[in-house]
Design an enzyme around this catalytic site. Structure first.
Site, PDB file in Angstrom:
ATOM      1  N   VAL A   1      14.643 -29.125 -45.176  1.00 61.15           N
ATOM      2  CA  VAL A   1      13.698 -30.118 -44.238  1.00 61.15           C
ATOM      3  C   VAL A   1      14.202 -29.265 -42.706  1.00 61.15           C
ATOM      4  O   VAL A   1      15.190 -29.328 -42.406  1.00 61.15           O
ATOM      5  CB  VAL A   1      14.051 -31.634 -43.967  1.00 61.15           C
ATOM      6  CG1 VAL A   1      13.170 -32.266 -42.795  1.00 61.15           C
ATOM      7  CG2 VAL A   1      13.771 -32.223 -45.345  1.00 61.15           C
TER       8      VAL A   1
ATOM      9  N   HIS B   1      19.595 -31.286 -38.692  1.00 63.67           N
ATOM     10  CA  HIS B   1      20.151 -32.446 -38.929  1.00 63.67           C
ATOM     11  C   HIS B   1      21.642 -32.060 -39.543  1.00 63.67           C
ATOM     12  O   HIS B   1      21.891 -30.814 -40.067  1.00 63.67           O
ATOM     13  CB  HIS B   1      19.344 -33.098 -40.538  1.00 63.67           C
ATOM     14  CG  HIS B   1      19.034 -32.396 -41.354  1.00 63.67           C
ATOM     15  ND1 HIS B   1      17.935 -31.657 -41.424  1.00 63.67           N
ATOM     16  CD2 HIS B   1      19.795 -32.074 -42.568  1.00 63.67           C
ATOM     17  CE1 HIS B   1      17.878 -30.704 -42.426  1.00 63.67           C
ATOM     18  NE2 HIS B   1      18.921 -31.051 -43.219  1.00 63.67           N
TER      19      HIS B   1
ATOM     20  N   HIS C   1      24.673 -33.381 -42.168  1.00 67.00           N
ATOM     21  CA  HIS C   1      24.876 -34.314 -43.109  1.00 67.00           C
ATOM     22  C   HIS C   1      26.101 -34.927 -43.201  1.00 67.00           C
ATOM     23  O   HIS C   1      27.059 -34.183 -42.455  1.00 67.00           O
ATOM     24  CB  HIS C   1      24.825 -33.335 -44.328  1.00 67.00           C
ATOM     25  CG  HIS C   1      23.866 -33.041 -44.897  1.00 67.00           C
ATOM     26  ND1 HIS C   1      22.814 -33.506 -45.881  1.00 67.00           N
ATOM     27  CD2 HIS C   1      22.781 -31.933 -44.495  1.00 67.00           C
ATOM     28  CE1 HIS C   1      21.856 -32.711 -46.252  1.00 67.00           C
ATOM     29  NE2 HIS C   1      21.781 -31.579 -45.286  1.00 67.00           N
TER      30      HIS C   1
HETATM   31  P1  AMP Z   1      18.712 -30.027 -46.168  1.00 63.96           P
HETATM   32  O1  AMP Z   1      18.745 -29.627 -47.335  1.00 63.96           O
HETATM   33  O2  AMP Z   1      19.958 -29.554 -45.229  1.00 63.96           O
HETATM   34  O3  AMP Z   1      17.487 -29.495 -45.148  1.00 63.96           O
HETATM   35  O4  AMP Z   1      18.717 -31.484 -46.417  1.00 63.96           O
HETATM   36  C1  AMP Z   1      17.464 -32.155 -46.221  1.00 63.96           C
HETATM   37  C2  AMP Z   1      17.998 -33.807 -46.643  1.00 63.96           C
HETATM   38  O5  AMP Z   1      16.890 -34.533 -46.148  1.00 63.96           O
HETATM   39  C3  AMP Z   1      17.894 -33.710 -47.960  1.00 63.96           C
HETATM   40  O6  AMP Z   1      19.356 -34.084 -48.523  1.00 63.96           O
HETATM   41  C4  AMP Z   1      17.079 -34.810 -48.555  1.00 63.96           C
HETATM   42  O7  AMP Z   1      17.523 -35.507 -49.635  1.00 63.96           O
HETATM   43  C5  AMP Z   1      16.797 -35.466 -47.166  1.00 63.96           C
HETATM   44  N1  AMP Z   1      15.509 -36.208 -46.969  1.00 63.96           N
HETATM   45  C6  AMP Z   1      14.357 -35.550 -47.350  1.00 63.96           C
HETATM   46  N2  AMP Z   1      13.546 -36.454 -47.206  1.00 63.96           N
HETATM   47  C7  AMP Z   1      14.062 -37.684 -46.715  1.00 63.96           C
HETATM   48  C8  AMP Z   1      13.509 -38.932 -46.167  1.00 63.96           C
HETATM   49  N3  AMP Z   1      12.089 -39.233 -46.297  1.00 63.96           N
HETATM   50  N4  AMP Z   1      14.332 -39.803 -46.100  1.00 63.96           N
HETATM   51  C9  AMP Z   1      15.586 -39.641 -45.803  1.00 63.96           C
HETATM   52  N5  AMP Z   1      16.379 -38.480 -46.403  1.00 63.96           N
HETATM   53  C10 AMP Z   1      15.539 -37.469 -46.693  1.00 63.96           C
END
Ligand code: AMP
Ligand code: ZN
Length: 119
Positions: free
Chosen positions: A96, A100, A102
């Site tokens: 995404v 962000h 984690h």
């Molecule tokens: P990354 O791989 O670091 O970009 O992490 C993106 C994270 O966003 C993943 O762990 C997904 O599970 C989480 N994610 C994607 N869509 C949503 C959503 N609508 N609400 C909450 N978390 C999400």
């Protein structure tokens, strides 16, 4: 709606479990948790990744880290310990493209982080 799911969540046009929000950031639960506690700390502004950060964002980055620390305390994982992860770019595992952090906790983290993933 925008083409960024996290911008939509911040605008409250897409659903999420919101744990905390302030002028600069929002904290939500991860829809696909990799640990008993798996939160995401999002800046309100759309910044695609850490590669797009400049020195002008120094205060924001500090705020995101302080918020992650406060959330760890609030969720009761501070004493046991927790992990922060910030995936950057496709090769870094980012899926995404809205910056962000984690926050993972509630279990013993695997120490082979680099070979097996963030949790
Ligand atoms: P990354 O791989 O670091 O970009 O992490 C993106 C994270 O966003 C993943 O762990 C997904 O599970 C989480 N994610 C994607 N869509 C949503 C959503 N609508 N609400 C909450 N978390 C999400
Ligand atoms: Zn966004």
């Amino acid at each position: 709606m925008t083409n960024c799911i996290f911008c939509d969540i911040i605008a409250k046009s897409a659903p999420a479990e919101i744990i905390y929000e302030d002028d600069l950031c929002m904290v939500i639960t991860n829809i696909n948790p990799l640990a008993p506690l798996h939160l995401l700390v999002l800046p309100r502004n759309h910044i695609p990744s850490l590669n797009d950060i400049s020195s002008a964002d120094e205060t924001l980055l500090g705020h995101l880290l302080l918020t992650a620390k406060a959330m760890a305390e609030k969720m009761g994982v501070s004493d046991h310990g927790y992990r922060l992860a910030l995936n950057t770019g496709k090769g870094g595992g980012q899926t995404v493209f809205h910056l962000h952090i984690h926050l993972l906790g509630g279990k013993q983290m695997d120490d082979s982080l680099l070979s097996r993933g963030i949790a």
